[in-house]
Design a protein around this motif. Sequence first.
Motif, PDB file in Angstrom:
ATOM      1  N   GLY A   1       0.093  -7.431   0.380  1.00 27.51           N
ATOM      2  CA  GLY A   1       0.102  -6.120  -0.257  1.00 27.51           C
ATOM      3  C   GLY A   1       1.477  -5.729  -0.741  1.00 27.51           C
ATOM      4  O   GLY A   1       2.339  -6.563  -1.005  1.00 27.51           O
ATOM      5  N   GLN A   2       1.699  -4.447  -0.821  1.00 25.84           N
ATOM      6  CA  GLN A   2       2.929  -3.920  -1.401  1.00 25.84           C
ATOM      7  C   GLN A   2       4.141  -4.195  -0.517  1.00 25.84           C
ATOM      8  O   GLN A   2       4.026  -4.380   0.696  1.00 25.84           O
TER       9      GLN A   2
ATOM     10  N   HIS B   1       6.240  -6.946   3.720  1.00 24.75           N
ATOM     11  CA  HIS B   1       5.065  -6.598   2.924  1.00 24.75           C
ATOM     12  C   HIS B   1       3.904  -6.229   3.837  1.00 24.75           C
ATOM     13  O   HIS B   1       3.793  -6.718   4.958  1.00 24.75           O
TER      14      HIS B   1
END
Length: 338
Positions: free
Chosen positions: A64-65, A76
């Motif tokens: 993910g981000q 992350h």
Amino acid sequence: MTANTDSARSARAFAHDFPFDPSYGRGLGELLRIPAPEGPADFDAFWQGRYEEARAVAPQPEVGQLVEERDGVRIHEVSYASVGGVRLGGWLVLPAEGEAEHGFVIGHGYGGRGQVGPDVPLPLPRSAAILPCVRGMADRSLMPSVPCVSTEHVLHGIASREAYVIGECVADLWCAASALLELVPVLDEPEPRIGYRGVSLGGGLGALALPWDDRFAVGQLTVPTFGNHPLRLTLDCVGSGAAVRRYHADHPEVVDVLGYFDAATAAGRLHKPVLVAAALFDPSVPPPGQFAVYNALAEAGELQVLEAGHFEYEGTQAEQAELDAVTAEFFGRMLSAP
């Protein structure tokens, strides 16, 4: 053993408000003689079966981000699949520059994990790590079917060895290792050499997970829970251990299930280097159970004695800094070995 293991050492006389003695009247010499239960006759077969089931899961990790960058790494969000068709969350830590040379799976305590926190910096530079939240635990792996409160989580499915949530949480760690090796394939070449770290709940889960999974070359367990259940059930404590004691009082037959989830029994099957940090004083995880885990290890076991676990005192930060230094030296020595 490490240098702070004088067998005549006793627990410090901490001022506290507990209605019991969190040292349980035992000094280091007596703690070092506490054995591990032998366990059920099919203990090994049970865990081998659970491990094979977990290895059959395709982890399907998704990164993910980016959450933050610090201490030479990028952090992350990550999710992956585990047994029972569930997806779990956590964090993936990658070197900010260059390839990873070491890998870690890092387990959490019974408070869950709302962020990466003090698990970064990692024990070794140039490392990658996955920090999973096991099923039901905050913040990334909450699910309606599993309680998130420790005193309820530890009882979930406890009437059956097949349904007990602790077995599923161990599988969550194995699947986390699969996800890490898929995301960072360099850690799988020419063969997997990753380390495990876990504290409290994560320490007990690690002791149960490590014997069966050769992808883990080494482990470090801090104040591990689930050690010597027959003895633990006789010792007053707070938290998840107290919940199990209360349940046992009404359901004494649960000892047959708990026999399969004894971290000390599992430690007797461990034949790889493991550093155990065990406390002389601990109101949540009775020290006799912690030391039973260390005592069960083969000759590869190493010990760091802590003054206290699950208890803040004036020297807590200094003791943690010493443990961090010992841990870094341990992993550096073991993961750098050919």
